[in-house]
Design a protein around this motif. Structure first.
Motif, short mmCIF file in Angstrom:
data_model
loop_
_atom_site.label_atom_id
_atom_site.label_comp_id
_atom_site.label_asym_id
_atom_site.label_seq_id
_atom_site.Cartn_x
_atom_site.Cartn_y
_atom_site.Cartn_z
N GLU A 68 0.73 -1.05 0.04
CA GLU A 68 0.02 -0.01 -0.05
C GLU A 68 1.10 1.32 -0.15
O GLU A 68 1.91 1.28 0.71
N GLY A 69 0.72 2.02 -0.93
CA GLY A 69 1.25 3.36 -1.05
C GLY A 69 0.48 4.55 -0.47
O GLY A 69 -0.49 4.45 0.43
N GLN A 70 0.81 5.83 -0.87
CA GLN A 70 0.27 6.89 -0.30
C GLN A 70 -1.26 7.31 -1.09
O GLN A 70 -2.06 7.96 -0.62
N VAL A 71 -1.22 6.71 -2.18
CA VAL A 71 -2.67 6.68 -3.04
C VAL A 71 -2.89 5.44 -3.38
O VAL A 71 -2.15 4.58 -3.65
N LYS A 111 11.43 5.50 2.30
CA LYS A 111 10.22 6.24 1.88
C LYS A 111 9.09 5.25 1.53
O LYS A 111 9.28 4.54 0.57
N ARG A 112 7.89 5.72 2.26
CA ARG A 112 6.83 5.04 1.70
C ARG A 112 6.33 5.42 0.24
O ARG A 112 6.52 6.66 -0.03
N HIS A 114 4.61 6.49 -3.27
CA HIS A 114 3.74 7.39 -3.67
C HIS A 114 2.48 6.50 -4.19
O HIS A 114 1.37 6.14 -3.53
N TYR A 115 2.68 5.73 -5.13
CA TYR A 115 1.75 4.78 -5.55
C TYR A 115 1.68 3.64 -4.66
O TYR A 115 2.69 3.14 -3.98
N SER A 116 0.63 2.76 -4.73
CA SER A 116 0.70 1.35 -4.39
C SER A 116 0.98 0.55 -5.45
O SER A 116 0.92 0.64 -6.58
N ASP A 406 7.64 6.10 -9.81
CA ASP A 406 7.17 6.63 -8.37
C ASP A 406 7.44 8.02 -8.07
O ASP A 406 6.52 8.89 -7.82
N THR A 407 8.81 8.35 -8.35
CA THR A 407 9.24 9.66 -8.24
C THR A 407 8.90 10.68 -9.26
O THR A 407 8.49 11.68 -8.97
N GLN A 409 6.44 10.22 -11.52
CA GLN A 409 5.15 10.08 -11.73
C GLN A 409 4.73 10.66 -13.09
O GLN A 409 3.68 11.41 -13.11
#
Length: 411
Positions: A68-71, A111-112, A114-116, A406-407, A409
């Motif tokens: 699971e990511g931030q979104v 770092k967690r 951004h995407y899942s 991820d970085t 996007q």
């Protein structure tokens, strides 16, 4: 992470997975919705759980591990767990194991994301059991109906619908679990051909995947005594099949790089002194131009029309698979190429002559493929081999690509 450590983990997992096989000692046979598939799925589930991923079996029979990511928007990576009859130990499953290793490398970042992220072991990509294929991708993108899966049947007459029921899935819900959260799809796969090895390259960056059309052809004749029925009165299904099949290869050679294959054939009643009453064969057309595929198929139908009319016979043509040629996403190819340059891995761009899960996903969303060399170019046979070190390198490139996605996007 040390490259040799990744190599050892990948090699061990691939060796373990050869145990889940219906034809031990005669290559790997792991058809969808079988006990072998179930055992392999359990093994992959544990590998994913050991990384701390949330793991589930979806309604297509695919194993999915989620980080699971931030979104909730998801980047998916993986390949397929099924095999052809008497195939190799690397086709598909090596991409799954390598993608799990790529997620392991990704998890080392503090770092967690951004995407899942999801690693997936798709089901029934090959189509070997039901003469179709690319099953999980079609389910996730809502391309199959209940009627479709009732119509696809194996050699024993068992439909996909029935096989799903026996496997503990919900065939009535086949079109009710469409995924709308998948942002991009990345697949690692063995090349299944000789080009990377011949060019001495470690990584292949796939620009496009050929389109495919498969069809089941049934020619209906009449059974008669092979000694007493005169030639001019015969309705010999095998003779018609032979005349039609003989033209298929030469026709494909007129449209390079097109290929056409009749890979299986069944004859009824299959007795030496009886004129064959029915012949069934599957045809597989592939090239990068959809119009050429359609043209070859229509010319096959014209041959069938002509021959069956000449001998007062009939035929039926049932299309079992149609997948458009797909151009993969240039931005993702750039990320893969950047990783290869940064790590000093030799690489090249090429076309995939085989169908892949990325083909279904790539028709609707950004997708990319990473190829690794096949030793001797061999695949779909027990002699299929790939150096686990090459897969470890691909895991690093896949991880780099996921990080860049991820970085930045940007797709």
């Amino acid at each position: 992470m040390d490259l040799q450590e990744s190599r050892q983990r990948i090699a061990q997992a691939l060796n373990d997975l050869t145990a889940f096989n219906a034809t031990p000692g005669q290559g790997v046979t792991r058809f969808p919705f079988t006990e072998e598939a179930r055992q392999a799925s359990r093994y992959l589930k544990k590998l994913m759980e050991d990384l701390g991923l949330q793991v589930r079996l979806d309604n297509s029979g695919a194993v999915i591990g989620r980080l699971e990511g931030q979104v909730p928007e998801t980047i998916m990576t993986g390949s397929h767990l099924d095999s052809v009859q008497n195939g190799g130990a690397y086709d598909g499953i090596a991409g799954v194991v390598t993608s799990i290793e790529a997620l392991r490398l990704l998890l080392q970042r503090e770092k967690r994301p951004h995407y899942s992220y999801e690693v997936i072991a798709t089901n029934d990509e090959e189509g070997s059991r039901f003469s179709s294929g690319l099953f999980t991708g079609k389910v996730l993108l809502g391309q199959l109906s209940v009627e479709d899966i009732k119509g696809y049947k194996d050699a024993a007459g068992i439909s996909v619908y029935e096989a799903m029921q026996a496997y503990g899935l919900q065939p009535e819900e086949i079109d009710q679990h469409v995924r709308e959260d998948i942002r991009a799809f990345l697949e690692v796969h063995i090349e299944q051909g000789p080009i990377l090895e011949m060019e001495q390259k470690s990584i292949g960056i796939v620009d496009a995947i050929v389109g495919m059309k498969r069809a089941l052809i049934t020619i209906n004749g009449r059974a008669d005594h092979s000694g007493t029925m005169p030639m001019q009165l015969r309705k010999d299904a095998m003779e018609v099949a032979a005349k039609v099949i003989a033209k298929i290869g030469d026709r494909a050679r007129q449209y390079p790089p097109a290929v056409a294959t009749v890979g299986n054939l069944s004859v009824e009643p299959n007795i030496v002194n009886i004129v064959p009453s029915r012949v069934k064969f599957c045809i597989d057309f592939r090239t990068t131009d959809a119009e050429i595929i359609k043209k070859m198929y229509q010319e096959l139908l014209l041959d069938l029309d002509s021959c069956c009319q000449k001998y007062a016979m009939s035929y039926m043509a049932e299309e079992t698979l149609w997948v458009e040629p797909v151009q993969l996403r240039p931005q993702l190819q750039e990320y893969i190429e950047e990783s290869c340059r940064e790590r000093g891995f030799s690489h090249m761009h090429l076309i995939s002559g085989a169908g892949h899960d990325a083909q279904v996903f790539g028709a609707q969303l950004p997708a990319a493929m990473i190829f690794v060399p096949s030793i001797g170019g061999r695949s779909h046979c027990p002699e299929e081999r790939t150096d686990p070190l090459a897969l470890a390198m691909a895991a690093q490139v896949a991880c780099d690509t996921l990080v860049k996605l991820d970085t930045r996007q940007k797709l």
